[in-house]
Scaffold this motif. Structure first.
Motif, short mmCIF file in Angstrom:
data_model
loop_
_atom_site.label_atom_id
_atom_site.label_comp_id
_atom_site.label_asym_id
_atom_site.label_seq_id
_atom_site.Cartn_x
_atom_site.Cartn_y
_atom_site.Cartn_z
N LYS A 47 22.67 68.28 34.42
CA LYS A 47 21.93 68.82 35.51
C LYS A 47 20.76 68.00 36.11
O LYS A 47 20.65 67.62 37.08
N TRP A 86 21.48 76.97 32.45
CA TRP A 86 22.43 76.45 33.56
C TRP A 86 23.66 76.04 32.71
O TRP A 86 23.87 75.61 31.83
N TYR A 144 30.64 82.11 38.99
CA TYR A 144 30.28 80.62 39.06
C TYR A 144 31.42 79.88 39.59
O TYR A 144 32.58 80.47 39.70
N THR A 148 30.77 73.03 38.22
CA THR A 148 29.66 73.00 39.17
C THR A 148 28.45 73.63 38.30
O THR A 148 28.58 74.67 37.85
N TRP A 149 27.37 73.18 38.52
CA TRP A 149 26.43 73.67 37.80
C TRP A 149 25.76 74.99 38.63
O TRP A 149 25.72 74.99 39.79
N THR A 150 25.70 76.04 37.72
CA THR A 150 25.24 77.37 38.15
C THR A 150 24.11 77.74 37.21
O THR A 150 24.22 77.90 36.23
N HIS A 151 23.22 78.60 37.76
CA HIS A 151 22.02 79.15 36.95
C HIS A 151 22.38 80.57 37.00
O HIS A 151 22.73 81.15 37.81
N TYR A 167 21.84 87.50 37.53
CA TYR A 167 21.72 86.66 38.60
C TYR A 167 22.50 85.78 38.66
O TYR A 167 22.73 85.06 37.57
N SER A 168 22.95 85.06 39.88
CA SER A 168 23.94 83.82 39.74
C SER A 168 22.97 82.83 41.03
O SER A 168 23.15 83.39 42.06
N ASN A 169 22.63 81.83 40.53
CA ASN A 169 21.96 80.80 41.61
C ASN A 169 20.74 81.68 42.09
O ASN A 169 20.62 81.58 43.52
N THR A 226 14.50 81.66 43.99
CA THR A 226 15.06 80.21 44.13
C THR A 226 15.34 79.73 42.52
O THR A 226 14.28 79.74 41.90
N PRO A 227 16.24 79.04 42.29
CA PRO A 227 16.50 78.63 40.97
C PRO A 227 15.70 77.70 40.62
O PRO A 227 15.00 76.91 41.46
#
Length: 266
Positions: A47, A86, A144, A148-151, A167-169, A226-227
């Motif tokens: 990331k 992440w 997700y 792909t990078w996902t927080h 939470y996702s992103n 906001t991530p």
């Protein structure tokens, strides 16, 4: 707080695995991290920084032995908490992402790549369980996308209605209510795979990459956010000397007898 500060220490952080500097270690300096199988640092996908932690889905995981772990690491009890990371998943097969559980004894907690119903079904939905399956919260849709990078963040704040959220992103995608204290399991903290002693019938391993796994003894996000825009920093060697936090959350920081309170945002 930027480069002029000597250090930012967030006392609520119980574990921080950045994996950004070609190493797998807890940046808080408290927990001993053991690699099992071929869990390793990878520079191929990250990331940010120089590297991430890679799991090949075949017997790989990390663990923090219970005897060496900070007592605040995963023994949540009635406390608020945040589990976040992440993830860059290369497979959507059933897999534990992070857990500290003795499932059959109704102890501890686990965050799964699991649709909550069909163990043998591939899915991009996530399930969070407490005290075995006494509490189960599953996302109603994909959390997700592959490669792909996902927080991802799981947050508990208080004991009221919908006090636990996934939470996702930065977007709340699942909410549930559970006011019972989390019973501590004596098993190690596991990351990326089933470890010995969790009392699960079978094996399952995560395939993909992880960065910035952070476990906190505080509910860091009370709503959509906001991530993080940079890797979490913790100790004096960190280049930016900055621990990212949402603008509406206060961070108490300091080293030794220093007392420093501020709000940091990117």
């Amino acid at each position: 707080l930027v480069g002029s500060e000597m250090c930012i220490r967030d006392s609520n952080t119980s574990l921080l695995l950045n994996a950004t500097n070609a190493g797998i270690y807890d940046a808080t300096g408290v927990n001993n991290i053991e690699t099992v199988g071929n869990a390793q640092v990878s520079t191929a996908v990250k990331k940010w920084g120089e590297s991430s932690t890679y799991f090949d889905g075949s017997g790989d995981y990390l663990q923090a032995p219970n005897s060496n772990s900070n007592s605040n690491l995963s023994n949540f009890g009635s406390s608020d908490f945040t589990i976040e990371l992440w993830m860059y998943a290369s497979s959507q097969a059933l897999a534990p992402i992070v857990h500290q559980t003795s499932y059959a004894s109704n102890q501890g907690w686990v965050l799964w790549n699991y649709d909550g119903v069909n163990v043998g079904t591939s899915t991009r939905r996530l399930t969070f369980m407490l005290n075995g399956a006494s509490f189960t919260l599953t996302t109603s849709s994909d959390a997700y996308n592959n490669n792909t990078w996902t927080h991802i963040a799981v947050v508990k704040i208080g004991t009221g209605s919908n006090n636990i959220k996934i939470y996702s992103n930065g977007v709340n995608i699942a909410s549930g209510t559970y006011a019972t204290a989390v019973t501590n399991a004596t098993t190690p903290l596991g990351i990326g795979g089933i470890i010995n002693g969790v009392s699960w019938n079978g094996t399952a391993y995560y395939t993909g990459y992880m960065q910035d796994l952070r476990i906190s003894r505080v509910g860091r996000y009370s709503g959509n956010f906001t991530p993080p825009a940079a890797a979490f920093a913790y100790n004096v060697q960190d280049v930016g000397f900055q621990q990212w936090t949402p603008a509406n959350i206060s961070v108490t920081a300091g080293v030794g007898n220093d007392s420093l309170t501020d709000t940091v945002s990117d």
